[in-house]
Design a protein around this motif. Structure first.
Motif, mmCIF file in Angstrom:
data_model
loop_
_atom_site.group_PDB
_atom_site.id
_atom_site.type_symbol
_atom_site.label_atom_id
_atom_site.label_comp_id
_atom_site.label_asym_id
_atom_site.label_seq_id
_atom_site.Cartn_x
_atom_site.Cartn_y
_atom_site.Cartn_z
ATOM 1 N N VAL A 175 -60.815 -115.286 -25.292
ATOM 2 C CA VAL A 175 -61.655 -114.757 -26.371
ATOM 3 C C VAL A 175 -62.539 -115.871 -26.918
ATOM 4 C CG1 VAL A 175 -61.686 -113.577 -28.599
ATOM 5 C CG2 VAL A 175 -59.882 -113.047 -26.938
ATOM 6 N N ARG A 176 -61.959 -117.025 -27.156
ATOM 7 C CA ARG A 176 -62.703 -118.170 -27.688
ATOM 8 C C ARG A 176 -63.854 -118.546 -26.750
ATOM 9 N NH1 ARG A 176 -58.551 -121.416 -28.764
ATOM 10 N NH2 ARG A 176 -58.390 -120.825 -30.943
ATOM 11 N N ALA A 177 -63.638 -118.452 -25.445
ATOM 12 C CA ALA A 177 -64.636 -118.870 -24.455
ATOM 13 C C ALA A 177 -65.710 -117.813 -24.198
ATOM 14 C CB ALA A 177 -63.938 -119.207 -23.137
ATOM 15 N N SER A 178 -65.543 -116.621 -24.746
ATOM 16 C CA SER A 178 -66.445 -115.510 -24.432
ATOM 17 C C SER A 178 -67.568 -115.369 -25.448
ATOM 18 C CB SER A 178 -65.653 -114.202 -24.358
ATOM 19 O OG SER A 178 -64.715 -114.279 -23.308
ATOM 20 N N ASP A 179 -68.719 -114.927 -24.944
ATOM 21 C CA ASP A 179 -69.858 -114.607 -25.802
ATOM 22 C C ASP A 179 -69.797 -113.149 -26.245
ATOM 23 O OD1 ASP A 179 -71.371 -117.174 -25.492
ATOM 24 O OD2 ASP A 179 -71.263 -116.562 -23.385
ATOM 25 N N VAL A 180 -69.312 -112.292 -25.340
ATOM 26 C CA VAL A 180 -69.203 -110.860 -25.613
ATOM 27 C C VAL A 180 -67.778 -110.431 -25.291
ATOM 28 C CG1 VAL A 180 -70.094 -108.553 -25.058
ATOM 29 C CG2 VAL A 180 -71.628 -110.532 -24.945
ATOM 30 N N VAL A 181 -67.152 -109.709 -26.219
ATOM 31 C CA VAL A 181 -65.797 -109.198 -26.019
ATOM 32 C C VAL A 181 -65.863 -107.674 -26.125
ATOM 33 C CG1 VAL A 181 -63.413 -109.204 -26.843
ATOM 34 C CG2 VAL A 181 -64.799 -111.295 -27.023
ATOM 35 N N ILE A 182 -65.509 -107.012 -25.021
ATOM 36 C CA ILE A 182 -65.503 -105.553 -24.973
ATOM 37 C C ILE A 182 -64.054 -105.086 -24.980
ATOM 38 C CG2 ILE A 182 -66.224 -103.492 -23.708
ATOM 39 C CD1 ILE A 182 -68.654 -105.199 -24.385
ATOM 40 N N THR A 183 -63.672 -104.355 -26.008
ATOM 41 C CA THR A 183 -62.310 -103.817 -26.069
ATOM 42 C C THR A 183 -62.333 -102.331 -25.720
ATOM 43 O OG1 THR A 183 -62.521 -103.397 -28.449
ATOM 44 C CG2 THR A 183 -61.552 -105.507 -27.785
ATOM 45 N N MET A 184 -61.236 -101.892 -25.134
ATOM 46 C CA MET A 184 -61.110 -100.504 -24.681
ATOM 47 C C MET A 184 -59.727 -99.994 -25.047
ATOM 48 S SD MET A 184 -62.647 -101.046 -20.891
ATOM 49 C CE MET A 184 -64.083 -102.061 -20.630
ATOM 50 N N GLY A 185 -59.576 -99.579 -26.261
ATOM 51 C CA GLY A 185 -58.318 -98.961 -26.668
ATOM 52 C C GLY A 185 -57.162 -99.906 -26.917
ATOM 53 N N CYS A 186 -57.441 -101.181 -27.209
ATOM 54 C CA CYS A 186 -56.323 -102.098 -27.450
ATOM 55 C C CYS A 186 -56.113 -102.358 -28.937
ATOM 56 C CB CYS A 186 -56.481 -103.406 -26.679
ATOM 57 S SG CYS A 186 -57.979 -104.314 -27.040
ATOM 58 N N GLY A 187 -56.840 -101.648 -29.782
ATOM 59 C CA GLY A 187 -56.618 -101.742 -31.220
ATOM 60 C C GLY A 187 -56.796 -103.145 -31.759
ATOM 61 N N ASP A 188 -55.828 -103.604 -32.536
ATOM 62 C CA ASP A 188 -55.916 -104.903 -33.184
ATOM 63 C C ASP A 188 -55.339 -106.036 -32.347
ATOM 64 O OD1 ASP A 188 -57.045 -103.647 -35.366
ATOM 65 O OD2 ASP A 188 -55.088 -103.254 -36.282
ATOM 66 N N ALA A 189 -55.054 -105.793 -31.075
ATOM 67 C CA ALA A 189 -54.414 -106.806 -30.230
ATOM 68 C C ALA A 189 -55.345 -107.968 -29.906
ATOM 69 C CB ALA A 189 -53.915 -106.178 -28.930
ATOM 70 N N CYS A 190 -56.637 -107.773 -30.074
ATOM 71 C CA CYS A 190 -57.604 -108.794 -29.682
ATOM 72 C C CYS A 190 -57.937 -109.689 -30.867
ATOM 73 C CB CYS A 190 -58.872 -108.109 -29.174
ATOM 74 S SG CYS A 190 -60.022 -109.238 -28.403
ATOM 75 N N PRO A 191 -57.753 -111.006 -30.725
ATOM 76 C CA PRO A 191 -58.109 -111.915 -31.820
ATOM 77 C C PRO A 191 -59.619 -111.897 -32.079
ATOM 78 C CG PRO A 191 -57.362 -113.143 -29.889
ATOM 79 C CD PRO A 191 -57.227 -111.694 -29.563
ATOM 80 N N ILE A 192 -59.994 -112.089 -33.326
ATOM 81 C CA ILE A 192 -61.400 -112.073 -33.718
ATOM 82 C C ILE A 192 -61.837 -113.493 -34.081
ATOM 83 C CG2 ILE A 192 -63.074 -111.140 -35.371
ATOM 84 C CD1 ILE A 192 -61.845 -108.932 -33.673
ATOM 85 N N PHE A 193 -62.927 -113.925 -33.462
ATOM 86 C CA PHE A 193 -63.504 -115.228 -33.773
ATOM 87 C C PHE A 193 -64.932 -115.017 -34.261
ATOM 88 C CE2 PHE A 193 -60.269 -116.415 -30.618
ATOM 89 C CZ PHE A 193 -59.633 -117.444 -31.294
ATOM 90 N N PRO A 194 -65.367 -115.744 -35.283
ATOM 91 C CA PRO A 194 -66.738 -115.619 -35.779
ATOM 92 C C PRO A 194 -67.744 -115.992 -34.690
ATOM 93 C CG PRO A 194 -65.410 -117.049 -37.216
ATOM 94 C CD PRO A 194 -64.584 -116.731 -36.011
#
Length: 134
Positions: A73-92
């Motif tokens: 997630v930290r290394a990504s410019d775009v994060v596309i989630t598909m039904g994983c709810g709050d499992a994905c960390p959020i970075f500014p």
């Protein structure tokens, strides 16, 4: 110009995220770095998703479901989630999109084709929005 990194995340990393990653690799090639992961990865890819992608000439059979790593997630410019709810960390400073897509787990090929086609359209829109070099 650096190559943008796109991360696709779903629960099992066995269907939707793998199909999206397959399309992005096929459409954008080396112009994008593609990652995928799951909050609770499955033991194998969904064979119906593999078959549906093979119909498009895209082989995802060698991919392996993997756990979503915070570093991805930290290394990504775009994060596309598909039904994983709050499992994905959020970075500014990251671009986040949540694609509401039916889970192909347990679905027949006809149903998965519809999911695949919706994913293809969204990936094509994503590629346009990234303004990649030709």
């Amino acid at each position: 110009m650096s190559v943008p990194t796109v991360l696709f995340v779903c629960v099992h990393n066995a269907g939707r995220s793998q199909m999206a990653a397959g399309y992005l690799r096929s459409i954008a090639g080396e112009r994008v770095r593609v990652l995928s992961g799951g909050s609770e990865p499955g033991s194998a890819l969904n064979p119906v998703a593999v078959a549906a992608m093979a119909e498009e000439g895209i082989d995802i059979s060698a991919q392996v479901p993997s756990i979503l790593e915070t570093e991805q997630v930290r290394a990504s410019d775009v994060v596309i989630t598909m039904g994983c709810g709050d499992a994905c960390p959020i970075f500014p400073g990251k671009r986040y999109e949540d694609w509401e897509l039916q889970d192909p787990a347990g679905a027949d090929l006809e149903t998965v084709r519809g999911i695949r086609d919706e994913i293809r359209g969204r990936v094509e829109d994503l590629v346009r929005s990234l303004a990649l070099p030709q």
